[in-house]
Design a protein around this motif. Structure first.
Motif, PDB file in Angstrom:
ATOM      1  N   THR A 542      37.859  50.422  45.389  1.00 14.20           N
ATOM      2  CA  THR A 542      38.583  50.381  44.114  1.00 14.20           C
ATOM      3  C   THR A 542      37.626  50.618  42.956  1.00 14.20           C
ATOM      4  N   ALA A 543      38.200  50.966  41.815  1.00 15.81           N
ATOM      5  CA  ALA A 543      37.386  51.265  40.636  1.00 15.81           C
ATOM      6  C   ALA A 543      36.730  50.031  40.060  1.00 15.81           C
ATOM      7  N   ALA A 544      37.196  48.822  40.460  1.00 21.98           N
ATOM      8  CA  ALA A 544      36.654  47.591  39.885  1.00 21.98           C
ATOM      9  C   ALA A 544      35.394  47.109  40.595  1.00 21.98           C
ATOM     10  N   VAL A 545      34.909  47.825  41.590  1.00 20.59           N
ATOM     11  CA  VAL A 545      33.755  47.358  42.361  1.00 20.59           C
ATOM     12  C   VAL A 545      32.528  47.260  41.457  1.00 20.59           C
ATOM     13  N   GLU A 546      31.730  46.247  41.681  1.00 21.65           N
ATOM     14  CA  GLU A 546      30.502  46.031  40.928  1.00 21.65           C
ATOM     15  C   GLU A 546      29.305  46.453  41.766  1.00 21.65           C
TER      16      GLU A 546
END
Length: 912
Positions: A542-546
């Motif tokens: 997902t785009a929210a991965v850190e």
């Protein structure tokens, strides 16, 4: 024993110190030189050791013996440096043992310890093989250490029998095996490197044709040498100017304050031969010729001067060369950029390709160790440079763009050794169908230039790419990343599902696998990733991965052992505004401890490929396109598989009858000087010499003979129906000509079939062959085609009448190794038909391997074998049987690809 005949012009080869000598047959006209060698150029002690005494008559007697009119059983070779005879070696067949020969060797004292004797013996061994000599014998004095050292270092077994102060030496020549070839290879490598030192590590340089005109080639190269920081003196030579580009200009080479190691020629084409001759007379050791447009006569003069004076030559029509080692820093090329110092060796024939590679390697930060624009490649070749890079201690990646091959078999042998230590990449140019020739058989139809080049690269372990861009993409990965373990199992990790799917498709297209991840691993990944992530393969973070979570995800995949490579795809999103920042920094920082290769795809990247660098110096290749990354990973997988293959010996047929085979070939060509197709009986006899399993074949010159032959087959236990095949000279495709009838179970059916053939083919029909019907199995094609440049190519494919339509084949250049035999079978798209599947047992693979080994050995032993077409070959669980074969011979002299000699380009030997 026939008289040994060598070409009067001889062969040019390199001594251990890089000097060029010519090896040729000694003729009656050479008597003064042979006498001078023994009488004047050898000391009293050397003559005592050579002739076992101090007789003053010995030199004259030796000259008389060696320079008499040619006679059977005597082969005498001399080594000439320019016009001086510096050594000779000869053998003479023994009267009581015609397969053994008495050997003698003499080298001028001033030329000791330079490899003259060893080089002469190598060429004498080659001549002995051609003429059936299987052993050398020689008497030496016990104190003749120099000769004993020559024999000990030759690479052949040496047997000693001691007498009173003398030693009888016997050297069996039948054992010129891989050990001997490796010894020859090592001597060739050392000599090559020595000869290239003045070219690629010069102490001084002169530019001939350095013009006062700004922007001219000569002045540009002069400026680049000077501005690039060359560590030695550089001199401009121009008879019409006192200064060029601010530097003193000298009128000619004689006016220089020293003798340059290297001369760069930027003079007009008509002036090149004279300039090269002047360089040779002055003592120059290497030339780079930038000039183009030489006609055949000037090309010949240029090459002659280089060989006469032992100068190595790059070009003509070269962009130039560069050497970035800090103790040299030579930039003698007229490209638009200064080569970045690095570790990639680059050799190209096209100047434009060279400029592109220099620019892209600089973008990547790889740089070059050595750059050579080969141009028309009259002398220095890719083979030479591979040996230089193998030895220079600073090259860890080799990039080649070769449009032609002078000696492909020697190149393949060198490359096979070099690729064990560093990646060698090339652009496979010239794959179009426009280069294909008309084929005379199914095997020839399969042996296109593309197939032949692919075989060369595959056998040598070379990474063959299809474009400059793909070459650079692969170099970026191989230079910066570890190799996978060869499975080709990839995990795709992306921060957007769409790009992950595209990456998965690209991997599949490249032949890579995306294995499903086990439940335990998927659970671990989901625990590490943000909500909404998918832990299948591809893995959608997902785009929210850190950065920390992305790094932990990659760590988990690596530790699992489920894959052997990672492909990470990142796109800019609103949730992660700096994918090229935080996420990439996390990737690069975690790279130092990672064992698997990692390739990154960044859709926001402006350049096709770049390297991301960590503080510890590690690099991560980042691509702008998923396909480029996938193809680069596939090349890395292929290299890992190549390195995992053990070196193996040549495939052999121990019980082959080479003597009978050569006798058959000689008889046919004596009767047919222009060559042609063997008749069925001769074909069967030749195949039997190599234990190739041709079905029972009976020649029938008429109808009655055909009936009797069919009866005889039934009496011998062949209960199946007979097959009748009409034959006439130069016949190629029997089925297409309507010359085959099957299922003939009675005498009447055989008679009727023969009469049909007679009616259809008339007087051109010479007869027919009768064979038993073969049991069904997998129909294969196996054969050999002799390529004029590459040598014999062995082809295996799906056979029968649809061979060309199915186009399922594998190919290797002969001689095949033991490892090539199963590899060729495994490469077929229809390999599962052979290896077995539920309900269908495997065919007799060892028997099929023996067929390939027999074809390889036959092609290697018999250079006159132009084509051998075995189609179909029926493969079954209980054996392999060839039911139809065609063999074509043509006159062709023997050629040993491993004999040390310098190549002469065709344009340098033919006058217009």
């Amino acid at each position: 024993m026939p008289t040994v005949q060598h070409q009067p012009s001889g062969s040019e080869a390199l001594l251990a110190d890089g000097t060029t000598v010519t090896i040729r047959r000694i003729t009656p006209a050479d008597r003064p030189a042979v006498l001078a060698l023994h009488a004047d150029r050898m000391s009293d002690e050397s003559r005592r050791l050579r002739f076992f005494g101090a007789s003053r008559r010995a030199p004259g007697l030796a000259a008389d013996r060696l320079c008499a009119e040619p006679r059977p059983g005597l082969c005498a070779l001399g080594a000439w440096a320019a016009d001086d005879l510096v050594g000779e070696a000869d053998y003479e067949v023994l009267d009581d043992h015609p397969q053994s020969a008495e050997l003698a060797l003499a080298v001028a004292d001033a030329w000791h310890h330079r490899g003259v004797g060893t080089l002469l013996l190598e060429h004498l061994v080659h001549a002995a093989h051609e003429h059936g000599v299987t052993a050398f014998e020689a008497d030496t004095l016990a104190g003749n250490r120099a000769v004993h050292r020559v024999f000990a270092d030759l690479g052949l077994p040496v047997h000693h029998r001691y007498g009173q102060g003398e030693i009888r030496i016997t050297v069996p020549l039948a054992e010129t095996d891989e050990h001997y070839r490796r010894a020859v290879d090592e001597r060739g490598r050392a000599a090559d490197v020595a000869s290239l030192t003045a070219l690629l590590h010069p102490a001084s340089v002169a530019v001939l044709g350095a013009s006062r005109r700004l922007g001219s080639v000569g002045q540009t190269v002069l400026r680049k040498i000077r501005d690039g920081g060359f560590t030695g003196p550089v001199w401009a030579v121009n008879p019409h100017a006192d200064r060029v580009a601010g530097a003193v200009a000298y009128p000619d080479l004689a006016a220089l304050p020293g003798v340059p190691d290297l001369a760069v020629l930027a003079v007009p084409a008509p002036a090149v031969p004279a300039a090269a001759e002047a360089c040779g007379q002055a003592g120059v050791r290497a030339l780079v010729v930038l000039t183009s447009g030489l006609d055949a006569d000037r090309a010949r003069q240029l090459t002659d001067s280089c060989r006469r004076y032992s100068m190595r030559l790059v070009g003509p029509n070269s962009l130039g060369i560069a050497q970035t080692a800090p103790d040299v820093r030579l930039d003698a090329e007229f490209g638009g950029v200064f080569p970045l110092r690095g570790t990639a060796g680059v050799a190209v024939q096209s100047g434009g390709v060279g400029i592109a590679l220099l620019e892209r390697l600089a973008w990547l930060g790889i740089g070059v160790s050595t750059f050579v624009s080969l141009g028309d490649k009259y002398d220095v070749s890719g083979n030479d440079l591979l040996q230089w890079w193998e030895s220079d201690g600073c090259t860890d990646l080799a990039l080649l763009h070769l449009e032609s091959f002078g000696n492909p078999r020697a190149f393949a042998r060198t490359a096979r050794r070099v690729t064990r230590t560093l990646p060698v990449l090339t652009v496979d140019a010239g794959r179009s169908a426009a280069g294909r020739r008309a084929a005379a058989s199914h095997t020839a139809a399969a042996a296109t230039p593309t197939v032949t080049r692919e075989a060369l690269f595959r056998q040598a372990g070379i990474t063959a790419t299809r474009s400059i861009a793909e070459l650079v993409d692969a170099a970026a990965l191989l230079h910066a990343q570890p190799l996978p373990d060869g499975r080709g199992a990839v995990a795709v990790v992306s921060n957007a599902g769409g790009i992950g799917i595209l990456a998965a498709d690209a991997c599949a297209d490249a032949g890579l696998a995306l294995p499903a991840l086990l439940p335990g691993l998927t659970a671990r990944l989901l625990a590490l990733l943000p909500d909404g992530a998918s832990a299948a393969n591809p893995v959608d973070t997902t785009a929210a991965v850190e950065p920390d979570r992305l790094r932990a995800c990659l760590d988990a995949l690596e530790e699992s052992g489920a894959v052997d490579a990672l492909l990470v795809c990142l796109v800019p999103t609103a949730l992660a505004t700096e994918p090229a920042g935080d996420l990439l920094r996390g990737l690069v920082e975690g790279r130092a401890r990672r064992r698997l290769p990692v390739a990154v795809v960044r859709l926001d990247q402006e350049v096709p490929v770049r390297h991301l660098r960590a503080d510890d110096g590690t690099r991560l290749p980042a691509y702008a396109d998923v396909r480029a990354a996938a193809v680069a990973l596939a090349h890395a997988r292929d290299r890992a598989r190549w390195l995992a293959r053990p070196n193996s010996a040549e495939a052999d047929v121990p019980d082959r009858d080479t003597v009978a085979a050569r006798r058959l070939v000689d008889r046919y060509l004596a009767a047919h000087p222009d060559g042609g197709w063997l008749d069925p009986t001769a074909t069967a006899d030749l195949l039997d010499c190599y234990r190739l399993p041709l079905t029972t074949t009976v020649w029938a010159p008429d109808e009655h003979s055909a009936v009797l032959a069919a009866r005889g087959l039934r009496a011998l236990g062949h209960r199946n129906s007979a097959v009748l095949k009409a034959y006439w000279p130069d016949q190629v495709h029997k089925s297409a000509a309507g010359a085959v009838r099957t299922g003939l179970g009675t005498d009447r059916e055989v008679r009727d079939a023969y009469r049909e053939f007679t009616a259809a083919h008339g007087s051109r029909m010479a007869g027919a062959v009768v064979q038993p019907m073969a049991a069904p199995g997998v129909e294969l094609l196996a054969g050999v085609v002799q390529d004029e440049v590459f040598g014999p190519l062995v082809v295996l494919g799906l056979g029968g009448t649809a061979t060309e339509l199915l186009d399922d084949r594998a190919a290797r250049l002969a001689p095949l190794t033991q490892a090539d035999l199963p590899a060729m079978v495994a490469e077929l798209r229809t390999a599962t038909l052979l290896s077995g599947r539920p309900g269908n047992p495997p065919v007799d693979l060892p028997a099929l391997h023996r067929v390939l080994a027999g074809l390889s050995r036959m092609a290697t032993d018999l250079p006159q074998l132009a084509e051998a077409d075995l189609n179909p070959v029926i493969a079954r669980p209980d054996g392999v049987l060839c039911v139809d074969a065609r063999i074509r011979l043509e006159p062709r002299p023997p050629f040993d690809p491993y004999l040390r000699r310098l190549r002469r380009p065709r344009t340098a030997t033919q006058a217009p």
